[in-house]
Design an enzyme around this catalytic site. Structure first.
Site, PDB file in Angstrom:
ATOM      1  N   ASP A   1      67.518   6.571 112.265  1.00  0.00           N
ATOM      2  CA  ASP A   1      67.166   7.392 111.109  1.00  0.00           C
ATOM      3  C   ASP A   1      67.877   8.743 111.157  1.00  0.00           C
ATOM      4  OD1 ASP A   1      65.324   7.899 108.791  1.00  0.00           O
ATOM      5  OD2 ASP A   1      64.629   9.503 110.106  1.00  0.00           O
TER       6      ASP A   1
ATOM      7  N   GLU B   1      71.790   5.170 109.616  1.00  0.00           N
ATOM      8  CA  GLU B   1      71.490   5.696 108.287  1.00  0.00           C
ATOM      9  C   GLU B   1      72.251   7.028 108.178  1.00  0.00           C
ATOM     10  OE1 GLU B   1      68.199   7.690 105.402  1.00  0.00           O
ATOM     11  OE2 GLU B   1      68.125   7.899 107.568  1.00  0.00           O
TER      12      GLU B   1
END
Length: 636
Positions: A319, A372
């Site tokens: 993330d 990401e």
């Protein structure tokens, strides 16, 4: 309460352990730090060890000693910052924390950074556990994964938040499904739909539901919201036995300031940068890991390996990678520190990612690491030896943004935005991309996927089917968030179950069946996945039909006979006389359309013979009645 005595100088952590850890190379450090059931000098108990380099005194407290900091003091191991103690009589399932005396004399009570289990929130203690008991039954899956090249395999991911996928009407733990309960129903749904993997949000322990698991306090503990570590092992094992891979969201970018967590763990900046210009995210109110410290890098890299090796996880989706790479991410002028070369790149993070991905590639038995990353940072999925970061895949955020902007338009205006759908095909070979329609796109007043679509109700569903068809045809692996495959109307809310009744309504059921057909088609035809990242895998038939908002292209497979021709009409205008150019003479078999879904091989009336009529700069063409908001896929 009986006073519990300590046994010190155990030798459980050796000089070699300390050397490797203090140099960031102890990849099984979770076997040493934390709480581990042991037998020592003929006594059974638990061995505790914690890294607290600034503390003047450390003890372990818990329900076994009345939470008294004086009863079980720990001793420091020379020049390592590590403290240890063996406490006889402590059993599995008991609560504990560390008491840390800061240089100023203040006592802090902290959860164990390496704890394998934690209390159900809002309680914050760690729980003693043993991860060696569970017997795995997924050996065939792990062996197969080890020999696969996922770049050439189908990868269609169902993104799931377990706490809101489904809930039960019961008081216990607010109606959450346990890991075991979820495994059975989720595997059945995912397998029927044709997804290859699930991606789980928020599995590492976190205190606040509204963070969705992206503000972690227990990096080594599967959240107790849904059960125990053994039950999560069962969940992963069950998925593997049913042919479903498991990917976890992983958050090495930042952590929250909760008093029991990593923030100022021993009274000073321990896991975070000391300088707030580097050590705090002003937008998120969180702390940033200090990647210059070997012990911090070791904590994170060992944690990634821990999920892969102890829980057999098939991949990690990392993330907020951009927030890690850029020193000025979310910061204004004067609020950040330049690197030694005067730039905004965090050089320590670059080396961290190269180290992380090299270790996972070496030891991960085929597990993937997904970034990401929302900017144009170069070579995210290239190898470290080529100056890349070494990730297996990267989320294609640019494609997602352009695709959604186009799909939200009234069809009349799509002809002026034709480039939004073609632009992604100019750079699809730059990285190993995953096309994503994730949870981030259906929250915070962005609207669910169905409510992004223009028009009346039936038009919305037709548009969404058409959009998903384009997504399946576009090069790159796929990800879709739960609920968007049957047309959930409400925005996603972590507090509520999905609106499953909509999957039984006529329009929702039709969409759900159509997505299922797309996913099974995707897995059936290698042309849709085994040439994803080279130019030879894709060619336009007509990229410039903006006046009619029609796209036609071919996906080419590697070493296979069947290529696939896609034709997509993004307006409500029927084209009964539509003609599309084709590259060679012969039979073109309709295998799927938005009206009927997936055709079976034995069904008749779906073959189209090419004609020697040049069209779209091709020598041949076929005529096909293209419906309003219609899509058709032909194999040849």
């Amino acid at each position: 309460m009986e006073n519990v005595t300590n046994e010190l100088g155990t030798g459980f952590i050796t000089e070699l352990d300390r050397y490797l850890y203090n140099n960031g190379r102890h990849y099984e450090i979770y076997e040493k730090l934390g709480a581990h059931p042991k037998t020592y000098n003929g006594k059974q108990g638990v061995y505790f060890a914690v890294w607290a380099p600034h503390a003047s005194q450390v003890g372990v407290v818990g329900d076994f000693n009345g939470w008294n900091p004086d009863l079980n003091p720990m001793v420091p191991l020379a020049d390592s910052g590590i403290w240890e103690v063996f406490v006889p009589g402590v059993a599995l399932g008991q609560l504990y924390k560390y008491s840390l005396t800061t240089p100023s004399g203040k006592i802090l009570f902290k959860a164990d950074p390496y704890a394998f289990h934690a209390e159900f929130r809002p309680q914050t203690a760690s729980v003693t556990a043993d991860l060696s008991v569970y017997t795995w039954n997924d050996h065939a899956w792990v062996k197969k994964r080890e020999n696969q090249d996922m770049l050439s395999e189908p990868l269609s991911i169902y993104e799931v938040h377990l706490g809101s996928w489904k809930r039960k009407n019961r008081e216990e733990k607010e109606g959450y499904y346990t890991y075991k309960e979820a495994a059975c129903e989720l595997a059945e749904y995912v397998k029927n739909m044709g997804y290859t993997h699930i991606e789980l949000m928020g599995i590492a322990e976190h205190p606040y539901d509204g963070s969705w698991g992206y503000q972690v306090t227990g990096y080594y503990a599967p959240t107790s919201r849904y059960g125990t570590p053994d039950e999560f092992m069962y969940f992963v094992d069950y998925m593997h036995q049913h042919g479903i891979g498991v990917i976890l969201d992983w958050v090495p970018a930042h952590f929250p300031k909760d008093a029991h967590g990593l923030s100022e763990f021993d009274g000073e900046a321990c896991y975070e940068y000391a300088d707030p210009r580097k050590g705090e995210h002003p937008d998120w109110g969180t702390k940033v890991f200090d990647y210059s410290k070997y012990e911090v890098d070791n904590f994170l890299i060992a944690n990634a390996l821990y999920w892969v090796e102890k829980y057999h996880i098939d991949g990690l989706r990392v993330d907020a990678v951009a927030s890690m790479l850029y020193l000025d991410y979310g910061r204004s002028s004067g609020e950040w520190v330049k690197n030694p070369h005067g730039g905004n790149e965090n050089l320590e993070v670059i080396e961290f990612f190269k180290h992380l991905n090299s270790v996972i590639k070496e030891r991960g038995k085929g597990a993937v690491v997904i970034a990401e990353e929302s900017t144009a940072w170069p070579k995210v999925t290239d190898q470290p030896e080529n100056s890349g970061l070494g990730f297996t895949f990267k989320w294609n955020m640019g494609w997602m943004h352009d695709f959604l902007e186009y799909m939200k338009l009234d069809p009349y205006f799509r002809k002026y935005n034709h480039h939004k759908m073609t632009f992604g095909l100019t750079y699809f070979t730059c990285e190993n991309y995953i096309l994503v329609l994730s949870h981030d796109e259906v929250v915070h007043l962005k609207g669910s996927m169905i409510n992004k679509m223009p028009g009346l109700l039936e038009d919305k569903f037709s548009n969404l089917k058409l959009g998903y068809t384009f997504m399946i045809g576009h090069p790159g692996k796929k990800l879709l968030f739960m609920g968007q495959d049957f047309g959930q109307f409400h925005e996603w809310d972590e507090k509520d179950s999905l609106e499953w009744y909509l999957a039984k309504e006529p329009l929702g059921e039709d969409l759900n069946n159509y997505v299922r057909d797309l996913l099974h088609l995707y897995r059936k035809f290698p042309a849709l996945y085994n040439n994803d990242y080279i130019w030879e895998g894709f060619s336009w038939i007509n990229a410039n039909d903006n006046e009619r908002s029609i796209f036609s292209f071919i996906r080419h497979g590697k070493g296979v006979r069947n290529s696939l021709l896609f034709v997509l009409n993004f307006t409500p205008v029927k084209r009964p006389d539509f003609r599309v150019g084709v590259p060679k003479p012969g039979k073109y078999t309709l295998v799927l359309d938005t009206t009927h879904g997936l055709y079976q091989e034995k069904e008749s009336g779906v073959d189209f013979k090419s004609e020697k009529t040049p069209w779209d700069d091709q020598d041949y063409s076929i005529a096909y009645p293209l419906p309003a908001f219609g899509a058709a896929i032909f194999r040849f």
